[in-house]
Design a protein around this motif. Structure first.
Motif, PDB file in Angstrom:
ATOM      1  N   GLU A  68      -6.038  -0.108  -6.460  1.00 55.74           N
ATOM      2  CA  GLU A  68      -5.415  -0.994  -5.630  1.00 55.74           C
ATOM      3  C   GLU A  68      -5.346  -0.365  -4.096  1.00 55.74           C
ATOM      4  O   GLU A  68      -5.702  -1.311  -3.061  1.00 55.74           O
ATOM      5  CB  GLU A  68      -3.857  -1.075  -6.185  1.00 55.74           C
ATOM      6  CG  GLU A  68      -3.209  -1.868  -5.271  1.00 55.74           C
ATOM      7  CD  GLU A  68      -3.523  -3.599  -5.222  1.00 55.74           C
ATOM      8  OE1 GLU A  68      -3.260  -3.999  -4.093  1.00 55.74           O
ATOM      9  OE2 GLU A  68      -4.096  -3.907  -6.105  1.00 55.74           O
TER      10      GLU A  68
ATOM     11  N   THR B 234     -10.062  -1.374   1.774  1.00 52.50           N
ATOM     12  CA  THR B 234     -11.430  -2.321   1.858  1.00 52.50           C
ATOM     13  C   THR B 234     -11.261  -3.412   2.639  1.00 52.50           C
ATOM     14  O   THR B 234     -11.951  -3.807   3.775  1.00 52.50           O
ATOM     15  CB  THR B 234     -12.173  -2.405   0.727  1.00 52.50           C
ATOM     16  OG1 THR B 234     -12.406  -0.887   0.252  1.00 52.50           O
ATOM     17  CG2 THR B 234     -13.457  -2.946   0.914  1.00 52.50           C
ATOM     18  N   ALA B 235     -10.194  -4.249   2.179  1.00 49.15           N
ATOM     19  CA  ALA B 235      -9.766  -5.503   2.737  1.00 49.15           C
ATOM     20  C   ALA B 235      -9.427  -5.529   4.303  1.00 49.15           C
ATOM     21  O   ALA B 235      -9.793  -6.305   5.007  1.00 49.15           O
ATOM     22  CB  ALA B 235      -8.795  -6.055   1.909  1.00 49.15           C
ATOM     23  N   THR B 236      -8.670  -4.153   4.508  1.00 48.16           N
ATOM     24  CA  THR B 236      -8.096  -4.224   5.678  1.00 48.16           C
ATOM     25  C   THR B 236      -9.470  -4.050   6.700  1.00 48.16           C
ATOM     26  O   THR B 236      -9.209  -4.466   7.937  1.00 48.16           O
ATOM     27  CB  THR B 236      -7.062  -3.026   5.786  1.00 48.16           C
ATOM     28  OG1 THR B 236      -5.948  -3.474   5.059  1.00 48.16           O
ATOM     29  CG2 THR B 236      -6.644  -2.644   7.236  1.00 48.16           C
ATOM     30  N   ASP B 237     -10.247  -2.909   6.334  1.00 52.45           N
ATOM     31  CA  ASP B 237     -11.354  -2.596   7.063  1.00 52.45           C
ATOM     32  C   ASP B 237     -12.118  -3.773   7.173  1.00 52.45           C
ATOM     33  O   ASP B 237     -12.537  -4.103   8.345  1.00 52.45           O
ATOM     34  CB  ASP B 237     -12.146  -1.445   6.427  1.00 52.45           C
ATOM     35  CG  ASP B 237     -13.434  -1.100   6.958  1.00 52.45           C
ATOM     36  OD1 ASP B 237     -13.060  -0.522   8.046  1.00 52.45           O
ATOM     37  OD2 ASP B 237     -14.680  -1.305   6.341  1.00 52.45           O
ATOM     38  N   GLU B 238     -12.435  -4.677   6.382  1.00 54.23           N
ATOM     39  CA  GLU B 238     -13.217  -5.761   6.557  1.00 54.23           C
ATOM     40  C   GLU B 238     -12.545  -6.703   7.623  1.00 54.23           C
ATOM     41  O   GLU B 238     -13.304  -7.253   8.260  1.00 54.23           O
ATOM     42  CB  GLU B 238     -13.369  -6.608   5.492  1.00 54.23           C
ATOM     43  CG  GLU B 238     -14.764  -5.796   4.501  1.00 54.23           C
ATOM     44  CD  GLU B 238     -14.512  -6.305   2.934  1.00 54.23           C
ATOM     45  OE1 GLU B 238     -13.710  -7.587   2.601  1.00 54.23           O
ATOM     46  OE2 GLU B 238     -15.252  -5.722   2.081  1.00 54.23           O
ATOM     47  N   GLU B 239     -11.258  -6.924   7.415  1.00 56.19           N
ATOM     48  CA  GLU B 239     -10.617  -7.826   8.683  1.00 56.19           C
ATOM     49  C   GLU B 239     -10.540  -7.413   9.820  1.00 56.19           C
ATOM     50  O   GLU B 239     -10.751  -8.090  10.903  1.00 56.19           O
ATOM     51  CB  GLU B 239      -9.143  -7.985   7.903  1.00 56.19           C
ATOM     52  CG  GLU B 239      -8.203  -8.623   8.764  1.00 56.19           C
ATOM     53  CD  GLU B 239      -6.815  -9.157   8.152  1.00 56.19           C
ATOM     54  OE1 GLU B 239      -6.069  -9.824   8.998  1.00 56.19           O
ATOM     55  OE2 GLU B 239      -6.425  -8.534   7.297  1.00 56.19           O
TER      56      GLU B 239
ATOM     57  N   ARG C 157      -7.668   1.615  -2.775  1.00 53.31           N
ATOM     58  CA  ARG C 157      -9.110   1.287  -2.151  1.00 53.31           C
ATOM     59  C   ARG C 157      -9.050  -0.324  -2.009  1.00 53.31           C
ATOM     60  O   ARG C 157     -10.035  -0.512  -1.087  1.00 53.31           O
ATOM     61  CB  ARG C 157     -10.057   1.862  -3.453  1.00 53.31           C
ATOM     62  CG  ARG C 157     -10.109   3.091  -3.390  1.00 53.31           C
ATOM     63  CD  ARG C 157     -11.173   3.655  -4.236  1.00 53.31           C
ATOM     64  NE  ARG C 157     -11.370   5.017  -4.390  1.00 53.31           N
ATOM     65  CZ  ARG C 157     -11.887   5.558  -5.225  1.00 53.31           C
ATOM     66  NH1 ARG C 157     -12.394   5.108  -6.498  1.00 53.31           N
ATOM     67  NH2 ARG C 157     -11.929   7.045  -5.238  1.00 53.31           N
ATOM     68  N   ARG C 158      -8.943  -1.212  -2.690  1.00 50.96           N
ATOM     69  CA  ARG C 158      -8.883  -2.511  -2.645  1.00 50.96           C
ATOM     70  C   ARG C 158      -8.321  -2.946  -1.165  1.00 50.96           C
ATOM     71  O   ARG C 158      -8.909  -3.629  -0.496  1.00 50.96           O
ATOM     72  CB  ARG C 158      -8.587  -3.337  -3.707  1.00 50.96           C
ATOM     73  CG  ARG C 158      -8.749  -4.756  -3.588  1.00 50.96           C
ATOM     74  CD  ARG C 158      -7.911  -5.627  -4.769  1.00 50.96           C
ATOM     75  NE  ARG C 158      -6.462  -5.764  -4.362  1.00 50.96           N
ATOM     76  CZ  ARG C 158      -5.850  -6.303  -3.330  1.00 50.96           C
ATOM     77  NH1 ARG C 158      -6.560  -7.010  -2.647  1.00 50.96           N
ATOM     78  NH2 ARG C 158      -4.403  -6.197  -3.292  1.00 50.96           N
ATOM     79  N   ARG C 159      -7.195  -2.459  -0.986  1.00 45.30           N
ATOM     80  CA  ARG C 159      -6.355  -2.888   0.298  1.00 45.30           C
ATOM     81  C   ARG C 159      -6.947  -2.316   1.471  1.00 45.30           C
ATOM     82  O   ARG C 159      -7.094  -3.004   2.354  1.00 45.30           O
ATOM     83  CB  ARG C 159      -4.927  -2.235   0.035  1.00 45.30           C
ATOM     84  CG  ARG C 159      -4.208  -3.498  -0.906  1.00 45.30           C
ATOM     85  CD  ARG C 159      -2.703  -2.723  -0.917  1.00 45.30           C
ATOM     86  NE  ARG C 159      -2.084  -3.534  -2.193  1.00 45.30           N
ATOM     87  CZ  ARG C 159      -1.031  -4.641  -1.769  1.00 45.30           C
ATOM     88  NH1 ARG C 159      -1.022  -4.815  -0.362  1.00 45.30           N
ATOM     89  NH2 ARG C 159      -0.647  -5.422  -2.520  1.00 45.30           N
TER      90      ARG C 159
ATOM     91  N   TYR D 282       0.767  -1.352  -0.004  1.00 46.46           N
ATOM     92  CA  TYR D 282       0.002   0.055  -0.012  1.00 46.46           C
ATOM     93  C   TYR D 282       0.977   1.433   0.001  1.00 46.46           C
ATOM     94  O   TYR D 282       0.659   2.049  -0.783  1.00 46.46           O
ATOM     95  CB  TYR D 282      -0.910   0.102   1.254  1.00 46.46           C
ATOM     96  CG  TYR D 282      -1.692   1.208   1.342  1.00 46.46           C
ATOM     97  CD1 TYR D 282      -3.068   1.319   0.638  1.00 46.46           C
ATOM     98  CD2 TYR D 282      -1.303   2.511   2.013  1.00 46.46           C
ATOM     99  CE1 TYR D 282      -3.725   2.595   0.768  1.00 46.46           C
ATOM    100  CE2 TYR D 282      -2.036   3.430   2.075  1.00 46.46           C
ATOM    101  CZ  TYR D 282      -3.130   3.573   1.631  1.00 46.46           C
ATOM    102  OH  TYR D 282      -4.035   4.749   1.657  1.00 46.46           O
TER     103      TYR D 282
END
Length: 63
Positions: A40, A46-51, A42-44, A3
């Motif tokens: 990329e 979002t993935a971190t937020d979900e985790e 934004r994807r990271r 990131y």
């Protein structure tokens, strides 16, 4: 690419685009690359937020 690497490259592209020596012939390519880097990042994020939400949910469920 991490990131931080993507964000750093995006900042570099932005500085170049804002400079007086930005080549108009490269502008479309720079914009394409910046758009890909933004996606990329934004994807990271979002993935971190979900985790993190999942971790916090598990923690709350254990209490």
């Amino acid at each position: 690419m991490t990131y931080n690497e993507a964000a750093a490259e995006l900042e570099q592209i932005l500085r170049h685009m804002q400079s007086d020596n930005c080549d108009i012939d490269r502008l479309a390519g720079l914009t394409r690359r910046a758009t890909a880097l933004i996606a990329e990042c934004r994807r990271r994020l979002t993935a971190t937020d979900e985790e993190l939400r999942a971790i916090l949910s598990e923690d709350e469920a254990e209490k």
